[in-house]
Design an enzyme around this catalytic site. Structure first.
Site, PDB file in Angstrom:
ATOM      1  N   LEU A   1       0.916  -1.250   0.102  1.00 19.90           N
ATOM      2  CA  LEU A   1       0.086   0.016  -0.212  1.00 19.90           C
ATOM      3  C   LEU A   1       0.963   1.418  -0.076  1.00 19.90           C
ATOM      4  O   LEU A   1       1.917   1.325   0.534  1.00 19.90           O
ATOM      5  CB  LEU A   1      -0.852  -0.080   1.250  1.00 19.90           C
TER       6      LEU A   1
ATOM      7  N   HIS B   1      -3.291   4.452  -2.382  1.00 15.45           N
ATOM      8  CA  HIS B   1      -4.374   3.697  -1.752  1.00 15.45           C
ATOM      9  C   HIS B   1      -4.952   4.587  -0.694  1.00 15.45           C
ATOM     10  O   HIS B   1      -6.012   4.210  -0.405  1.00 15.45           O
ATOM     11  CB  HIS B   1      -3.713   2.412  -1.120  1.00 15.45           C
TER      12      HIS B   1
ATOM     13  N   GLN C   1      -4.827 -13.098 -12.243  1.00 18.01           N
ATOM     14  CA  GLN C   1      -4.683 -11.902 -13.132  1.00 18.01           C
ATOM     15  C   GLN C   1      -3.325 -11.530 -13.475  1.00 18.01           C
ATOM     16  O   GLN C   1      -3.218 -10.717 -14.146  1.00 18.01           O
ATOM     17  CB  GLN C   1      -5.253 -10.766 -12.380  1.00 18.01           C
TER      18      GLN C   1
ATOM     19  N   GLY D   1      -8.767   3.153  -8.127  1.00 14.78           N
ATOM     20  CA  GLY D   1      -7.647   4.449  -8.640  1.00 14.78           C
ATOM     21  C   GLY D   1      -7.749   4.572 -10.261  1.00 14.78           C
ATOM     22  O   GLY D   1      -7.864   3.551 -11.037  1.00 14.78           O
TER      23      GLY D   1
ATOM     24  N   LYS E   1      -5.366   5.508 -11.988  1.00 12.46           N
ATOM     25  CA  LYS E   1      -4.057   5.201 -12.433  1.00 12.46           C
ATOM     26  C   LYS E   1      -4.435   3.914 -13.407  1.00 12.46           C
ATOM     27  O   LYS E   1      -3.975   3.601 -14.519  1.00 12.46           O
ATOM     28  CB  LYS E   1      -3.046   4.823 -11.501  1.00 12.46           C
TER      29      LYS E   1
ATOM     30  N   SER F   1       2.474   3.872  -7.623  1.00 12.16           N
ATOM     31  CA  SER F   1       1.995   2.513  -7.901  1.00 12.16           C
ATOM     32  C   SER F   1       2.870   1.540  -6.841  1.00 12.16           C
ATOM     33  O   SER F   1       4.208   1.923  -6.641  1.00 12.16           O
ATOM     34  CB  SER F   1       2.568   2.163  -9.287  1.00 12.16           C
TER      35      SER F   1
ATOM     36  N   ARG G   1       4.179  -1.048  -7.878  1.00  8.31           N
ATOM     37  CA  ARG G   1       5.322  -1.318  -8.754  1.00  8.31           C
ATOM     38  C   ARG G   1       6.606  -0.599  -8.526  1.00  8.31           C
ATOM     39  O   ARG G   1       7.907  -0.848  -8.656  1.00  8.31           O
ATOM     40  CB  ARG G   1       5.232  -1.693 -10.301  1.00  8.31           C
TER      41      ARG G   1
HETATM   42  O1  PAF Z   1      -5.923  -2.985  -8.803  1.00 12.57           O
HETATM   43  C1  PAF Z   1      -5.651  -3.986  -8.139  1.00 12.57           C
HETATM   44  O2  PAF Z   1      -4.990  -3.817  -7.144  1.00 12.57           O
HETATM   45  C2  PAF Z   1      -6.112  -5.126  -8.356  1.00 12.57           C
HETATM   46  O3  PAF Z   1      -6.511  -5.485  -9.692  1.00 12.57           O
HETATM   47  C3  PAF Z   1      -7.587  -5.614  -7.698  1.00 12.57           C
HETATM   48  C4  PAF Z   1      -8.700  -4.510  -8.333  1.00 12.57           C
HETATM   49  C5  PAF Z   1      -7.310  -5.281  -6.224  1.00 12.57           C
HETATM   50  C6  PAF Z   1      -7.924  -6.952  -8.127  1.00 12.57           C
HETATM   51  O4  PAF Z   1      -7.355  -7.950  -7.622  1.00 12.57           O
END
Ligand code: PAF
Length: 293
Positions: free
Chosen positions: A33, A37, A61, A149, A151, A189, A191
């Site tokens: 976070l 966030h 994902q 968000g 972004k 982000s 990342r």
């Molecule tokens: O944006 C993210 O962090 C993720 O894609 C989410 C929405 C929590 C789904 O895993």
């Protein structure tokens, strides 16, 4: 802050909250976070009695297994930050809790071309994974508002579509919170932690390019804008996936400038092995009012 690992325990608590008339805001995250966030938590707290945050690094994902393995995890700091922000509830499920029957045969959602353009083209399966987990989380939490968000612009559009598909979720509205930026313009982000000092400096070029796209929009040919930006980023050492100008709702590329069309510029590029995405709305209408349910 209450912390739940099990769906059933969380559901019981949320039922109690709802029965006493509490309004619920929900912020789904994958942890690591940052202040971006925290803006989502802040927005939710302002508008709801209770704010629920989830931290779950969703395996379905990630099209790239290395990206999944390298995804930053900072749980103890995350919990501290959420407590400081007075988040009411944290949901912290395991993979088994979210996918008790495994991940092989999960539902596929008809999200149309949003699935195959831009991020969808470079991260096949990514948005199905996002829909799978968010659908599941929404079914559990049933929030009044889902906070996202800006972004992750395309994700916002995909989840807007998900809510349209799920009639039983029509009591949930989406609120998109503008991107929070570092002083040099880099979008916050999770990342960004992975950027080394040199790459971190270079990373701010993405925002500079987005600002250029905005100032050139309506003045230069769209193709010319895109080529200039790709060349600029490449010159600074990026490997560009795309620099696109698209319709702000459908995300279809815009072929010809139309002052009436709501437009967004989107960039995805690697600096070393870190992939960054960012976007800027080019027309003045606010994104929120266009996409909220
Ligand atoms: O944006 C993210 O962090 C993720 O894609 C989410 C929405 C929590 C789904 O895993």
């Amino acid at each position: 802050m209450l912390i739940f690992h099990k769906t059933e325990d969380l559901k019981k608590q949320l039922l109690r909250e709802r029965q006493t008339g509490k309004k619920l805001g929900f912020v789904p995250t994958m942890g690591a976070l940052h202040d971006g966030h925290m803006e989502l938590i802040k927005a939710s707290r302002k508008e709801h009695d209770k704010t629920i945050c989830s931290i779950f690094v969703n395996p379905t994902q990630f099209n790239d297994p290395t990206d999944f393995e390298k995804y930053p995890q900072t749980l103890q700091q995350d919990i501290k930050k959420l407590e400081t922000m007075q988040c009411s509830i944290l949901f912290l499920p395991s993979v088994e809790e979210m996918y008790p029957s495994g991940t092989a045969l999960l539902e596929q959602f008809p999200i149309g071309s949003l699935e195959t353009i831009l991020e969808g083209k470079y991260r096949p399966g990514h948005f199905q994974g996002v829909c799978q987990i968010v659908d599941h989380l929404l079914t559990i939490v049933e929030p009044d508002t889902l906070y996202l968000g800006q972004k992750d612009y395309q994700q916002c559009m995909v989840l807007h579509r998900l809510l349209e598909l799920r009639t039983y979720k029509q009591n949930t509205k989406i609120k998109i919170v503008p991107t929070l930026r570092e002083q040099d313009g880099l979008a916050m982000s999770s990342r960004n932690i992975r950027l080394d000092t040199e790459s971190r400096k270079t990373a701010s070029q993405i925002y500079r390019c987005l600002l250029n796209m905005k100032s050139w929009y309506g003045k230069l040919e769209l193709e010319e804008i895109k080529i200039k930006v790709q060349e600029d980023l490449t010159h600074h050492g990026f490997r560009v996936d795309y620099a696109e100008i698209a319709d702000a709702l459908t995300l279809q590329p815009i072929k010809k400038y139309d002052p009436e069309q709501h437009a967004v510029a989107l960039i995805a590029a690697f600096i070393n092995d870190v992939r960054l995405i960012d976007n800027l709305v080019l027309t003045d209408t606010t994104t929120d009012s266009k996409v909220s349910n």
